[in-house]
Design an enzyme around this catalytic site. Structure first.
Site, PDB file in Angstrom:
ATOM      1  CE  LYS A  35      53.713  24.973  44.161  1.00  0.00           C
ATOM      2  NZ  LYS A  35      54.071  24.339  44.970  1.00  0.00           N
ATOM      3  CE1 TYR A 255      25.934  40.424  31.687  1.00  0.00           C
ATOM      4  CE2 TYR A 255      28.002  40.668  32.412  1.00  0.00           C
ATOM      5  CZ  TYR A 255      27.286  40.259  30.954  1.00  0.00           C
ATOM      6  OH  TYR A 255      27.498  39.572  29.846  1.00  0.00           O
TER       7      TYR A 255
HETATM    8  C1  LIG Z   1      54.737  25.251  45.964  1.00  0.00           C
HETATM    9  C2  LIG Z   1      56.177  24.191  46.717  1.00  0.00           C
HETATM   10  C3  LIG Z   1      57.017  25.194  47.316  1.00  0.00           C
HETATM   11  C4  LIG Z   1      57.338  26.719  47.742  1.00  0.00           C
HETATM   12  O1  LIG Z   1      56.237  27.324  47.919  1.00  0.00           O
HETATM   13  P1  LIG Z   1      56.563  29.167  47.282  1.00  0.00           P
HETATM   14  O2  LIG Z   1      55.887  29.254  48.772  1.00  0.00           O
HETATM   15  O3  LIG Z   1      55.724  28.904  46.335  1.00  0.00           O
HETATM   16  O4  LIG Z   1      57.856  29.694  47.541  1.00  0.00           O
HETATM   17  C5  LIG Z   1      58.117  24.302  47.953  1.00  0.00           C
HETATM   18  N1  LIG Z   1      57.899  23.211  47.745  1.00  0.00           N
HETATM   19  C6  LIG Z   1      56.679  22.970  47.920  1.00  0.00           C
HETATM   20  C7  LIG Z   1      56.628  21.269  48.275  1.00  0.00           C
HETATM   21  C8  LIG Z   1      55.873  23.645  46.719  1.00  0.00           C
HETATM   22  O5  LIG Z   1      54.457  22.166  46.916  1.00  0.00           O
END
Ligand SMILES: *Cc1c(COP(=O)(O)O)cnc(C)c1O
Length: 361
Positions: A35, A255
């Site tokens: 994702k 800055y």
């Molecule tokens: C993002 C996500 C994962 C993966 O989690 P990590 O900590 O990156 O391994 C697994 N399950 C769900 C439902 C998620 O949203």
């Protein structure tokens, strides 16, 4: 081209990290979580690097559709499910597997006319309290779904761990036991573990695991490094040194003038800033590597530039590449100095950065 920062993506590291998942969870199938643009690495780059996974998990339908349009044929899990009927129709046509986490989804599926029955995953809220059904409602929900022609009996269970980044937190085991104890869990596929679950709890390794961050070579635990977990960073973020200044004692840099030179000293200007995804809140002293030297960040992070103290690296010259994180500079360290987590830094790498793919031998 060469003037822009670059993110080097190591496909051999992707394969290595997936192998670490297989070794830790030898009896589970693997949803590789890609994702958020593959945690900033690029959705299709991640899909390519992780092509040996059993399936891919994404948050939203458009991410799943992009994978299908690119010719990805593996199972695809939609972690947030769908919102409306149109998306359900698209998901069904593209054989995406939505998570069902609220009663609204039951209504959508009840009325849906799908050509081939969908595989769906019922989200059980075992303590995260974000998405999902309370455990006591799950059996009824599963049976209702299995009676629907649009589902055709293909239902799995899924839950998400809230505190798996802390190996000593008792909630994780409790969450695993809660979902495993449901009558609906017997005889149906079960998916529990994220990266922390994969590496920390055998109880979290159901039929399918869902690792994300570890596949990119980052430790899921607060307090251990990727190296300690045997993982290799996939992304190395680099930018060129664009100027070397010789400043006087008392000169203020950047800055707000928050850094004052304690003596006459060389200051390097590196062509990367928060407009590229380098964190604006990175503190003075955040490590940057140039050649074989680690040098500290000084002054505030600008949109397109940062400044570093070059006293420990007198031999560098304009045009040399600096490494902001990745090989030689753990992204976890940079994140800690910026008051955030590695996930956020990786996700925030901007489109104006050049992405280059390679594979270490
Ligand atoms: C993002 C996500 C994962 C993966 O989690 P990590 O900590 O990156 O391994 C697994 N399950 C769900 C439902 C998620 O949203």
């Amino acid at each position: 081209m060469a003037f822009a920062p670059r993110a080097l993506i190591d496909h051999a590291a992707f394969r290595h990290n997936l192998h670490c998942v297989r070794r830790a969870a030898p009896h589970s199938r693997v949803w590789a979580v890609i994702k958020a643009n593959g945690y900033g690495h690029g959705l299709l780059r991640a899909a390519k690097g992780l092509e040996a996974a059993d399936g891919f998990a994404v948050a939203r339908p458009d991410e799943g559709m992009a994978l299908r349009e690119a010719g990805v044929d593996k199972p695809i899990l939609l972690l947030e499910g769908v919102l409306r009927g149109e998306e359900l129709a698209l998901a069904s046509a593209a054989r995406l597997q939505p998570v069902v986490h609220q009663r609204r989804h039951l209504d959508l599926l009840q009325g849906a006319a799908t050509a081939t029955p969908l595989t769906v995953w019922v989200k059980v809220d075992t303590g995260m309290h974000r998405l999902g059904f309370p455990p006591k409602e799950v059996d009824e929900v599963v049976h209702r779904l299995e009676s629907m022609p649009s589902v055709g009996g293909k239902v799995g269970l899924i839950t998400h761990l809230a505190n798996a980044d802390d190996r000593s937190d008792p909630l994780t085991l409790h969450q695993c036991e809660m979902v495993r104890g449901l009558p609906a869990a017997s005889g149906r596929p079960l998916s529990i573990g994220n990266s922390g679950g994969v590496l920390g709890w055998p109880e979290a390794q159901g039929d399918w695991v869902r690792p994300g961050i570890m596949l990119y070579g980052v430790s899921p635990f607060t307090g251990t490094s990727a190296e300690q977990e045997g993982l290799r960073p996939v992304m190395t973020l680099q930018a060129p040194l664009i100027a070397v200044r010789r400043l006087e004692a008392g000169d203020a840099v950047g800055y707000g003038g928050s850094y004052r030179c304690p003596e006459a000293m060389p200051v390097g200007v590196i062509g990367i800033g928060y407009g590229d995804g380098y964190p604006r809140h990175a503190a003075e002293g955040t490590p940057v590597r140039i050649g074989d030297r680690e040098v500290p960040l000084i002054g505030r992070v600008s949109m397109d530039m940062i400044t570093v103290d070059l006293r420990r690296a007198p031999k560098v010259s304009v045009g040399d590449w600096a490494t902001l994180w990745g090989e030689g500079v753990p992204v976890e360290h940079v994140a800690a100095r910026a008051g955030t987590i590695a996930y956020e830094l990786l996700c925030n790498v901007a489109e104006r950065v050049d992405f280059l793919e390679y594979a270490t031998p």
